[in-house]
Design a protein around this motif. Structure first.
Motif, mmCIF file in Angstrom:
data_model
loop_
_atom_site.group_PDB
_atom_site.id
_atom_site.type_symbol
_atom_site.label_atom_id
_atom_site.label_comp_id
_atom_site.label_asym_id
_atom_site.label_seq_id
_atom_site.Cartn_x
_atom_site.Cartn_y
_atom_site.Cartn_z
ATOM 1 N N ARG A 45 0.816 -1.213 0.000
ATOM 2 C CA ARG A 45 0.000 0.000 0.000
ATOM 3 C C ARG A 45 0.851 1.266 0.000
ATOM 4 O O ARG A 45 0.577 2.203 -0.728
ATOM 5 N N SER A 46 1.858 1.303 0.885
ATOM 6 C CA SER A 46 2.666 2.515 1.005
ATOM 7 C C SER A 46 4.025 2.184 1.590
ATOM 8 O O SER A 46 4.184 1.209 2.315
ATOM 9 N N ILE A 47 5.001 3.001 1.253
ATOM 10 C CA ILE A 47 6.317 2.923 1.881
ATOM 11 C C ILE A 47 6.269 3.839 3.097
ATOM 12 O O ILE A 47 5.955 5.020 2.984
ATOM 13 N N GLU A 48 6.604 3.290 4.262
ATOM 14 C CA GLU A 48 6.556 4.062 5.502
ATOM 15 C C GLU A 48 7.926 4.582 5.921
ATOM 16 O O GLU A 48 8.033 5.650 6.512
ATOM 17 N N TYR A 49 8.978 3.813 5.617
ATOM 18 C CA TYR A 49 10.314 4.196 6.082
ATOM 19 C C TYR A 49 11.344 3.378 5.304
ATOM 20 O O TYR A 49 11.106 2.205 5.003
ATOM 21 N N ILE A 50 12.460 3.992 5.007
ATOM 22 C CA ILE A 50 13.572 3.280 4.365
ATOM 23 C C ILE A 50 14.799 3.453 5.254
ATOM 24 O O ILE A 50 15.193 4.582 5.555
ATOM 25 N N ASP A 51 15.372 2.346 5.679
ATOM 26 C CA ASP A 51 16.608 2.356 6.468
ATOM 27 C C ASP A 51 17.735 2.004 5.502
ATOM 28 O O ASP A 51 17.969 0.833 5.208
ATOM 29 N N GLU A 52 18.391 3.021 4.991
ATOM 30 C CA GLU A 52 19.420 2.783 3.972
ATOM 31 C C GLU A 52 20.640 2.078 4.543
ATOM 32 O O GLU A 52 21.272 1.287 3.845
ATOM 33 N N SER A 53 20.987 2.336 5.816
ATOM 34 C CA SER A 53 22.174 1.683 6.395
ATOM 35 C C SER A 53 21.954 0.178 6.536
ATOM 36 O O SER A 53 22.875 -0.602 6.327
ATOM 37 N N LYS A 54 20.729 -0.247 6.870
ATOM 38 C CA LYS A 54 20.415 -1.673 6.979
ATOM 39 C C LYS A 54 19.867 -2.245 5.676
ATOM 40 O O LYS A 54 19.626 -3.448 5.586
ATOM 41 N N ARG A 55 19.642 -1.363 4.689
ATOM 42 C CA ARG A 55 19.068 -1.745 3.394
ATOM 43 C C ARG A 55 17.747 -2.470 3.582
ATOM 44 O O ARG A 55 17.518 -3.560 3.081
ATOM 45 N N GLN A 56 16.837 -1.784 4.302
ATOM 46 C CA GLN A 56 15.505 -2.314 4.571
ATOM 47 C C GLN A 56 14.459 -1.273 4.213
ATOM 48 O O GLN A 56 14.707 -0.079 4.303
ATOM 49 N N VAL A 57 13.281 -1.764 3.854
ATOM 50 C CA VAL A 57 12.138 -0.892 3.608
ATOM 51 C C VAL A 57 10.992 -1.373 4.497
ATOM 52 O O VAL A 57 10.756 -2.566 4.652
ATOM 53 N N TRP A 58 10.318 -0.407 5.118
ATOM 54 C CA TRP A 58 9.173 -0.649 5.980
ATOM 55 C C TRP A 58 7.950 -0.146 5.214
ATOM 56 O O TRP A 58 7.974 0.961 4.667
ATOM 57 N N PHE A 59 6.879 -0.927 5.167
ATOM 58 C CA PHE A 59 5.753 -0.574 4.318
ATOM 59 C C PHE A 59 4.454 -1.138 4.889
ATOM 60 O O PHE A 59 4.463 -1.996 5.769
ATOM 61 N N THR A 60 3.336 -0.627 4.373
ATOM 62 C CA THR A 60 2.034 -1.194 4.704
ATOM 63 C C THR A 60 1.601 -2.101 3.566
ATOM 64 O O THR A 60 1.990 -1.894 2.412
ATOM 65 N N ALA A 61 0.810 -3.112 3.917
ATOM 66 C CA ALA A 61 0.375 -4.092 2.920
ATOM 67 C C ALA A 61 -0.984 -4.656 3.295
ATOM 68 O O ALA A 61 -1.399 -4.596 4.456
ATOM 69 N N ASN A 62 -1.637 -5.210 2.300
ATOM 70 C CA ASN A 62 -2.896 -5.934 2.489
ATOM 71 C C ASN A 62 -2.734 -7.341 1.951
ATOM 72 O O ASN A 62 -2.119 -7.533 0.905
ATOM 73 N N GLY A 63 -3.303 -8.313 2.668
ATOM 74 C CA GLY A 63 -3.367 -9.680 2.164
ATOM 75 C C GLY A 63 -2.104 -10.497 2.315
ATOM 76 O O GLY A 63 -1.986 -11.544 1.686
ATOM 77 N N VAL A 64 -1.153 -10.063 3.154
ATOM 78 C CA VAL A 64 0.102 -10.809 3.319
ATOM 79 C C VAL A 64 -0.171 -12.225 3.816
ATOM 80 O O VAL A 64 0.428 -13.176 3.345
ATOM 81 N N ASP A 65 -1.083 -12.362 4.771
ATOM 82 C CA ASP A 65 -1.471 -13.680 5.268
ATOM 83 C C ASP A 65 -2.765 -14.085 4.558
ATOM 84 O O ASP A 65 -3.815 -13.483 4.773
ATOM 85 N N PRO A 66 -2.716 -15.116 3.706
ATOM 86 C CA PRO A 66 -3.910 -15.483 2.922
ATOM 87 C C PRO A 66 -5.075 -15.981 3.775
ATOM 88 O O PRO A 66 -6.191 -16.066 3.292
ATOM 89 N N LYS A 67 -4.839 -16.279 5.052
ATOM 90 C CA LYS A 67 -5.908 -16.744 5.935
ATOM 91 C C LYS A 67 -6.626 -15.580 6.625
ATOM 92 O O LYS A 67 -7.573 -15.806 7.371
ATOM 93 N N GLN A 68 -6.142 -14.358 6.398
ATOM 94 C CA GLN A 68 -6.738 -13.194 7.040
ATOM 95 C C GLN A 68 -7.427 -12.304 6.012
ATOM 96 O O GLN A 68 -7.116 -12.356 4.825
ATOM 97 N N ASP A 69 -8.327 -11.462 6.516
ATOM 98 C CA ASP A 69 -9.079 -10.535 5.674
ATOM 99 C C ASP A 69 -8.103 -9.677 4.864
ATOM 100 O O ASP A 69 -7.280 -8.960 5.437
ATOM 101 N N PRO A 70 -8.160 -9.724 3.535
ATOM 102 C CA PRO A 70 -7.202 -8.982 2.720
ATOM 103 C C PRO A 70 -7.410 -7.472 2.751
ATOM 104 O O PRO A 70 -6.585 -6.731 2.222
ATOM 105 N N TYR A 71 -8.475 -7.012 3.375
ATOM 106 C CA TYR A 71 -8.705 -5.568 3.477
ATOM 107 C C TYR A 71 -8.015 -4.967 4.699
ATOM 108 O O TYR A 71 -7.933 -3.753 4.820
ATOM 109 N N HIS A 72 -7.531 -5.793 5.607
ATOM 110 C CA HIS A 72 -6.853 -5.292 6.796
ATOM 111 C C HIS A 72 -5.438 -4.823 6.459
ATOM 112 O O HIS A 72 -4.701 -5.502 5.743
ATOM 113 N N ILE A 73 -5.077 -3.675 6.988
ATOM 114 C CA ILE A 73 -3.741 -3.110 6.763
ATOM 115 C C ILE A 73 -2.765 -3.690 7.780
ATOM 116 O O ILE A 73 -3.051 -3.723 8.980
#
Length: 182
Positions: A45-73
């Motif tokens: 859904r969105s990029i929330e934070y990028i940690d360039e020193s650790k080379r990581q991206v923090w983001f929001t998503a829907n549907g990551v767990d297929p057993k859960q409601d895909p509308y939940h953030i």
């Protein structure tokens, strides 16, 4: 489209739906080569934070767990090379997160239409629970006849696609103590 230029000036993070799902790609600006950061049958859904020193991206998503409601953030983190995907908010619900200034901890607030809000303190390193801070109490509502919506999953017309929804049934003439009737 979502683009985030990294500090080195030669890389950017690009959100694209070219796979049919909204995902993140790491693009080399010199060569034009792109590599997937995220993939699967879910959406970023969105990029929330990028940690360039650790080379990581923090983001929001829907549907990551297929057993859960895909509308939940949910709030997730992954490495820019696509490894180490972590759902920081694994509980079934819709989440909002507030991070500590150094991002070591976060408060995860989540709820669903059929459950009261919960506030948890968690570690950013692995998403582990430190402490449940608060659980809303809806006992008075339930004792007075309030009916919570009921969640359901049904198959779409194709017989394969899950359709998530809720059913709201009338409550049984409830009133909070001391409330005037209309």
């Amino acid at each position: 489209t979502m683009l985030r230029l990294l500090g080195n000036g030669n890389e950017l993070i690009w959100r694209s739906e070219r796979s049919g799902w909204s995902h993140l790609f790491l693009v080399n600006r010199s060569t034009g080569e792109s590599k997937p950061i995220t993939s699967g049958n879910w959406v970023v859904r969105s990029i929330e934070y990028i940690d360039e020193s650790k080379r990581q991206v923090w983001f929001t998503a829907n549907g990551v767990d297929p057993k859960q409601d895909p509308y939940h953030i949910h709030f997730c983190r992954t490495n820019l090379d696509g490894s180490g995907l972590l759902d920081l908010t694994p509980v079934d619900g819709n989440h909002s997160v507030q991070f500590s200034p150094d991002r070591t901890f976060y408060v995860d607030t989540y709820s669903r239409v059929d459950s009261a809000p919960v506030h948890e303190l968690r570690r950013s390193s692995d998403g582990s629970l430190v402490k449940v801070l608060e659980k809303a109490n809806i006992d008075v509502l339930l004792k007075n006849g309030v009916r919570l919506p009921e969640r359901f999953i049904a198959k779409g017309r194709d017989g394969k696609t899950d359709i998530w929804g809720i059913v709201v049934k009338p409550s049984t003439g409830w009133m909070l103590p001391g409330a005037a009737s209309i």
